[in-house]
Design an enzyme around this catalytic site. Sequence first.
Site, short mmCIF file in Angstrom:
data_model
loop_
_atom_site.label_atom_id
_atom_site.label_comp_id
_atom_site.label_asym_id
_atom_site.label_seq_id
_atom_site.Cartn_x
_atom_site.Cartn_y
_atom_site.Cartn_z
CB SER A 48 20.09 -87.12 -86.83
OG SER A 48 21.16 -87.61 -85.97
CG HIS A 49 22.33 -92.07 -86.68
ND1 HIS A 49 22.42 -90.34 -85.91
CD2 HIS A 49 23.38 -91.89 -87.16
CE1 HIS A 49 23.63 -90.14 -86.83
NE2 HIS A 49 24.03 -91.28 -87.61
CG ASP A 189 21.53 -83.56 -86.12
OD1 ASP A 189 20.12 -84.24 -86.54
OD2 ASP A 189 22.26 -83.92 -85.39
#
Lengths: 334, 334
Positions: A48-49, A189
């Site tokens: 997600s990053h 997410d």
Amino acid sequence: MRTSDTHIGFADLVLHLKERFESVGADPWIAACLAENCALCEQAGTLSHGVFRMKGYLNSIASGWVDAKAKPDLNRVSQSFLRVNGRNGFAQPALVRARSELLRMVDETGVAVLSMCNSHHFSALWPDVEPFADLGLIALSTATGGTSVIPPGGNRKVLGTNPIAFAAPVKGGPSFLIDLATAAMSQGDVTIARNEGRSLPMGIGVDHGGQPTSDPSEILSGGGILPFGGYKGTALSLMVEVLASALSGGQFSHQVDFSNHPKAETSRTGYFLMLIDGGRGQDLPINERTMEFFHAVRAAGVERLPGDRLHAARRRAQTVGIPITETIRDFLAQ
Amino acid sequence: MRTSDTHIGFADLVLHLKERFESVGADPWIAACLAENCALCEQAGTLSHGVFRMKGYLNSIASGWVDAKAKPDLNRVSQSFLRVNGRNGFAQPALVRARSELLRMVDETGVAVLSMCNSHHFSALWPDVEPFADLGLIALSTATGGTSVIPPGGNRKVLGTNPIAFAAPVKGGPSFLIDLATAAMSQGDVTIARNEGRSLPMGIGVDHGGQPTSDPSEILSGGGILPFGGYKGTALSLMVEVLASALSGGQFSHQVDFSNHPKAETSRTGYFLMLIDGGRGQDLPINERTMEFFHAVRAAGVERLPGDRLHAARRRAQTVGIPITETIRDFLAQ
């Protein structure tokens, strides 16, 4: 690690990302710093990053929303307290600039606090704290961001996902690592779930009327994410706003306003980091104490501790390369 | 505030409690400190840590388990880092002893960290941090305790209820105050539920086989409390063990062993306190920033913030006295 059809080497990925940061005008040194940070997230499975964030980074930089050439101001306002003005740049390069001063502060006084305003933090927090734990220090950090969270009882978004990260050295193993959103789920997410057409468990978020929903689209458009753990998670999220924004003089999450800048995706807010040298005046090194403790926790049947999955994903990636996801494939093809 | 049939004045309650502490051999000064702390909890409606705790205090002291005459060792191991050895005494009097040194450290360096081992903390944490916020500082504290928590996946108790407290100054109002157990419920509240014959919601604890139960008796005898908020609350509980016990050299929660001392109820573990002077190098005072922020949170429909209930109960008690509960009546009649 060599790049193949299915996997990409860490250094290769960093080079690709650095080039893209530079192509939108980032200072080469800042481009390298952000590229490495992003690749570290991808490598450790913090998808997600990872590369998933590149569109947001590049849009925000290219449109002039964030300054990828910013030179942060460092001001050691007292022996153990460093104020940083990020000057509308990213937090990570400012942290790299502050690093030697922080280590000097810890050396001189045993403790260092960094309080940063006017900075954008668009990544995971764990890459900020892990390197300090690897040096034997205890590190805690928090950051605010744009509003995405509606506290219980609230009628609109007023908090960021407000993560807390913590790292501590452990003898004979990788550092103990926590990185958790005080939201029930990170914005990233929820977005991934929406993009993949998945529904979420109830309790993650509410719709625009404040009613519980399992649809990530409803949460992202008009609704909001809930804090984790009810009123306790809410309390910790409020604590993050105080530590990262009230203390630094940076914007609170609810003050971030993207409305006149459609390409903006990163939040200019505040950031907090604390370092403690646990070795001072202690007979038994702290990394032996933590080793002993985590051994006891595993002996009580707990199979997975915070950071385990991250460390395992990284070890795999260091051997076979970083898996080329559809996100990476699309990104590299652009 | 005068004492009546239904209410007792704060000063009256302190005197009663002090006398009882002295009757089991506590140093008068330590007795006064513990009595005031206990009365503060009762006054603010923190009943699980008020007079309800007296039996445990007195048994632990009278039986020689904890030293209520202990003189803590203070050792400023570096400019911003104070190590304290509680010498098997209570944490609160040690904190009072450390107070002037802590304030000197904050004055000199902007930050103070206190790390204490060999100490018993049998009360709420908020009375430790609130006085510092009332002086304009940010304060964070954590403490470990005897095991009562089974982390998800675990087969036995290995963590304490491991509370975290946080306080910050707010202009024009009482300080912002958080005090939360990283357990789904404090041991005190589970015990009160058992004593009152109430059942608990599912998700608070498990029985001796690790199965979810709503029966507080099953949780307390052989079972255990769960951390709040699943793996995130678990992570924070582990963080508390590192901050309070690994850093201080004190016992971890799982090392506390009451088995050869049936009268023992207080845990000899470790304690952590951090203070930050947020006023350094900041144009806008931090208490104005927090005032602005909490105003925005309330404007978003959130009716109750952490600390609100506590402040309201205290204001009531300051006007009409502290309600004499059955616990207080029984205690005073003994």
